[in-house]
Motif scaffolding. Structure first.
Motif, PDB file in Angstrom:
ATOM      1  N   GLY A  85     -17.282  -8.456  18.596  1.00  0.00           N
ATOM      2  CA  GLY A  85     -17.467  -7.033  18.353  1.00  0.00           C
ATOM      3  C   GLY A  85     -16.433  -6.495  17.380  1.00  0.00           C
ATOM      4  N   GLY A  86     -15.190  -6.999  17.499  1.00  0.00           N
ATOM      5  CA  GLY A  86     -14.141  -6.588  16.580  1.00  0.00           C
ATOM      6  C   GLY A  86     -14.407  -7.033  15.154  1.00  0.00           C
ATOM      7  N   TYR A  87     -14.907  -8.249  14.987  1.00  0.00           N
ATOM      8  CA  TYR A  87     -15.220  -8.729  13.642  1.00  0.00           C
ATOM      9  C   TYR A  87     -16.377  -7.952  13.025  1.00  0.00           C
ATOM     10  CZ  TYR A  87     -12.134 -12.700  12.824  1.00  0.00           C
ATOM     11  OH  TYR A  87     -11.031 -13.477  12.553  1.00  0.00           O
ATOM     12  N   ALA A  88     -17.365  -7.570  13.818  1.00  0.00           N
ATOM     13  CA  ALA A  88     -18.476  -6.781  13.290  1.00  0.00           C
ATOM     14  C   ALA A  88     -17.970  -5.442  12.749  1.00  0.00           C
ATOM     15  CB  ALA A  88     -19.522  -6.554  14.383  1.00  0.00           C
ATOM     16  N   MET A  89     -17.072  -4.787  13.493  1.00  0.00           N
ATOM     17  CA  MET A  89     -16.494  -3.536  13.000  1.00  0.00           C
ATOM     18  C   MET A  89     -15.565  -3.784  11.825  1.00  0.00           C
ATOM     19  SD  MET A  89     -16.231  -0.300  13.025  1.00  0.00           S
ATOM     20  CE  MET A  89     -17.266   0.028  14.457  1.00  0.00           C
ATOM     21  N   GLY A  90     -14.800  -4.887  11.863  1.00  0.00           N
ATOM     22  CA  GLY A  90     -13.904  -5.209  10.761  1.00  0.00           C
ATOM     23  C   GLY A  90     -14.649  -5.456   9.458  1.00  0.00           C
ATOM     24  N   MET A  91     -15.821  -6.047   9.530  1.00  0.00           N
ATOM     25  CA  MET A  91     -16.616  -6.281   8.326  1.00  0.00           C
ATOM     26  C   MET A  91     -17.060  -4.965   7.706  1.00  0.00           C
ATOM     27  SD  MET A  91     -18.750  -9.519   9.837  1.00  0.00           S
ATOM     28  CE  MET A  91     -19.813  -9.832   8.424  1.00  0.00           C
ATOM     29  N   TYR A  92     -17.442  -4.015   8.549  1.00  0.00           N
ATOM     30  CA  TYR A  92     -17.802  -2.683   8.023  1.00  0.00           C
ATOM     31  C   TYR A  92     -16.595  -2.031   7.352  1.00  0.00           C
ATOM     32  CZ  TYR A  92     -18.204   2.389   8.187  1.00  0.00           C
ATOM     33  OH  TYR A  92     -18.160   3.722   7.863  1.00  0.00           O
ATOM     34  N   LEU A  93     -15.438  -2.091   8.013  1.00  0.00           N
ATOM     35  CA  LEU A  93     -14.241  -1.463   7.458  1.00  0.00           C
ATOM     36  C   LEU A  93     -13.817  -2.134   6.156  1.00  0.00           C
ATOM     37  CD1 LEU A  93     -12.210  -1.019  10.782  1.00  0.00           C
ATOM     38  CD2 LEU A  93     -13.425   0.753   9.501  1.00  0.00           C
ATOM     39  N   MET A  94     -14.003  -3.438   6.034  1.00  0.00           N
ATOM     40  CA  MET A  94     -13.677  -4.133   4.791  1.00  0.00           C
ATOM     41  C   MET A  94     -14.600  -3.699   3.655  1.00  0.00           C
ATOM     42  SD  MET A  94     -11.028  -6.078   5.256  1.00  0.00           S
ATOM     43  CE  MET A  94     -11.058  -7.165   3.839  1.00  0.00           C
ATOM     44  N   ARG A  95     -15.875  -3.472   3.968  1.00  0.00           N
ATOM     45  CA  ARG A  95     -16.817  -3.034   2.928  1.00  0.00           C
ATOM     46  C   ARG A  95     -16.494  -1.628   2.439  1.00  0.00           C
ATOM     47  NH1 ARG A  95     -21.592  -5.471   2.017  1.00  0.00           N
ATOM     48  NH2 ARG A  95     -21.359  -4.243   0.096  1.00  0.00           N
ATOM     49  N   GLN A  96     -15.808  -0.831   3.281  1.00  0.00           N
ATOM     50  CA  GLN A  96     -15.468   0.532   2.876  1.00  0.00           C
ATOM     51  C   GLN A  96     -14.278   0.583   1.927  1.00  0.00           C
ATOM     52  OE1 GLN A  96     -17.690   3.023   3.938  1.00  0.00           O
ATOM     53  NE2 GLN A  96     -18.605   1.068   4.552  1.00  0.00           N
ATOM     54  N   ILE A  97     -13.547  -0.523   1.769  1.00  0.00           N
ATOM     55  CA  ILE A  97     -12.395  -0.532   0.864  1.00  0.00           C
ATOM     56  C   ILE A  97     -12.844  -0.413  -0.579  1.00  0.00           C
ATOM     57  CG2 ILE A  97     -10.455  -1.918   0.049  1.00  0.00           C
ATOM     58  CD1 ILE A  97     -10.246  -3.134   2.825  1.00  0.00           C
ATOM     59  N   GLY A  98     -13.913  -1.159  -0.938  1.00  0.00           N
ATOM     60  CA  GLY A  98     -14.453  -1.084  -2.291  1.00  0.00           C
ATOM     61  C   GLY A  98     -13.436  -1.463  -3.354  1.00  0.00           C
ATOM     62  N   PRO A  99     -13.381  -0.715  -4.447  1.00  0.00           N
ATOM     63  CA  PRO A  99     -12.469  -1.054  -5.550  1.00  0.00           C
ATOM     64  C   PRO A  99     -11.003  -0.727  -5.260  1.00  0.00           C
ATOM     65  CG  PRO A  99     -13.662   0.967  -6.032  1.00  0.00           C
ATOM     66  CD  PRO A  99     -14.240   0.426  -4.760  1.00  0.00           C
ATOM     67  N   ARG A 100     -10.695  -0.209  -4.075  1.00  0.00           N
ATOM     68  CA  ARG A 100      -9.299   0.116  -3.743  1.00  0.00           C
ATOM     69  C   ARG A 100      -8.513  -1.088  -3.257  1.00  0.00           C
ATOM     70  NH1 ARG A 100     -10.575   4.999   0.241  1.00  0.00           N
ATOM     71  NH2 ARG A 100     -12.275   3.534   0.705  1.00  0.00           N
ATOM     72  N   GLY A 101      -9.129  -2.254  -3.233  1.00  0.00           N
ATOM     73  CA  GLY A 101      -8.426  -3.458  -2.831  1.00  0.00           C
ATOM     74  C   GLY A 101      -7.434  -3.915  -3.879  1.00  0.00           C
TER      75      GLY A 101
END
Length: 382
Positions: A85-101
């Motif tokens: 469950g944590g990885y599923a939420m973490g994947m969403y949060l990673m996609r929200q970073i976008g070009p700010r990485g």
């Protein structure tokens, strides 16, 4: 119908739990956002995040108590559902970073750019939408639990053998997620989150919002679990725990009942993991460690197995003690944790919630004190 189901399990104990959660939902935002920082009543954002983490662990303990306390399934692998469950939420949060990485790639997370990945893996598709991630938080742990339970319960694997298999399951996932080619960040996992639902994840308002979401999830899960236990379904589950063979001879398909409780418990654990990740700020393979599942068993045992409220109490108290003693006496904490489990097993088999009943059982009963001729009930029977 639904209202009746939720009200069915509301007793004094449930009322106390929900009241405490409601008070926290009111006091914590006020003490964090309204009370000035110089006041002794002000709560820091760090404290809010720490309390939120404790409540996530309480939800995991509640999920474990549902299957261990009421169905008799001792799981040593619930950390796997929590981590998924944590990885599923973490994947969403990673996609929200976008070009700010760090590498500025609008599609690929930084660790994929570093490892020379050319395109986003298919199983990452859809995680740029919160609703999709929320569904996966339930579906992924639930599907794994359903598949595992279907084979295990149909094969009538029980007792210590089932516990060992659940521990092997989470250890296998630990080894798999450590691999860089799995596409989940390898040893470092997923971190450096920026925002959730468009809000800055580090902002005080967002932190308080995540805390309130955790309280809401814990309260709802508690009401669902208590409603199930108070229903006819719950009576069958308890009967399966006590004497499964007799229930099977009465015509019940015990495997289906166990599979339902097992899958529901895994979904609850997945929700706990999803709420844990944005508050802690990282998810990595260490969350799959078998020791994490064993700790959850200790929380339930300390609070009181088969009480629901005891699981919440045990998770909060043990983790509070862990936070304190790892700073004060770091070299002795693991010994203290092991000693606590031994003491509870030997002297508090019903946990902290059963301590009062255990003490009153050793005292003369009121009926015995009021027996005629000034004799106790035991004396009259002699």
């Amino acid at each position: 119908m639904l209202t009746r189901f939720f009200l069915m399990g509301l007793d004094r104990k449930a009322g106390l739990v929900l009241t405490v959660l409601a008070l926290l939902a009111v006091l914590v935002p006020v003490m964090t956002l309204i009370v000035p920082e110089g006041s002794p009543w002000h709560l820091s954002i760090f404290t809010v995040s720490l309390l939120g983490k404790y409540l996530c662990f309480a939800l995991l303990a509640l999920a474990l108590d549902l299957v261990w306390g009421y169905v008799g399934i001792l799981s040593l692998g619930h950390a796997a559902f929590f981590a998924l469950g944590g990885y599923a939420m973490g994947m969403y949060l990673m996609r929200q970073i976008g070009p700010r990485g760090v590498y500025g790639n609008p599609i690929l997370p930084d660790f994929m750019v570093f490892l020379n990945w050319k395109e986003l893996p298919w199983y990452w598709l859809g995680f740029d939408h919160f609703w999709f991630a929320a569904v996966m938080v339930l579906v992924v742990p639930g599907a794994l639990a359903f598949a595992f339970g279907w084979f295990a319960f149909r094969s009538r694997v029980t007792g210590v053998y089932l516990s060992i298999i659940t521990q092997a399951l989470t250890f296998a996932l630990l080894l798999a997620f450590f691999r860089n080619d799995m596409g989940f960040g390898g040893n470092n996992g997923l971190t450096d989150f920026k925002e959730i639902l468009g809000f800055d994840i580090q902002a005080p308002g967002t932190r308080v919002g995540l805390f309130l979401a955790t309280i809401a999830a814990l309260a709802l899960s508690y009401m669902i679990a208590s409603g199930i236990i108070a229903s006819k379904l719950g009576k069958v589950l308890v009967a399966v725990r006590d004497t499964e063979s007799r229930v099977r001879f009465l015509g019940y398909n015990t495997e289906s009942y166990k599979l339902f409780a097992w899958t529901l418990s895994a979904c609850m654990a997945g929700v706990a993991g999803a709420l844990y990740v944005p508050q802690v700020g990282i998810i990595n393979p260490s969350e799959f460690a078998p020791a994490s599942s064993i700790e959850a068993v200790i929380w339930v045992a300390v609070g009181g197995r088969g009480t629901l409220a005891g699981a919440i109490l045990g998770a909060v108290l043990v983790n509070f003690g862990k936070s304190y003693f790892t700073g004060a006496l770091p070299e002795f904490w693991l010994f203290a944790l092991g000693g606590l489990f031994v003491l509870v097993t030997l002297f508090l088999p019903k946990g902290l919630l059963g301590l009062w009943a255990q003490l009153t059982a050793r005292l003369p009963s009121g009926k015995g004190k009021n027996a005629p001729n000034g004799k106790t009930a035991d004396q009259k029977g002699m």
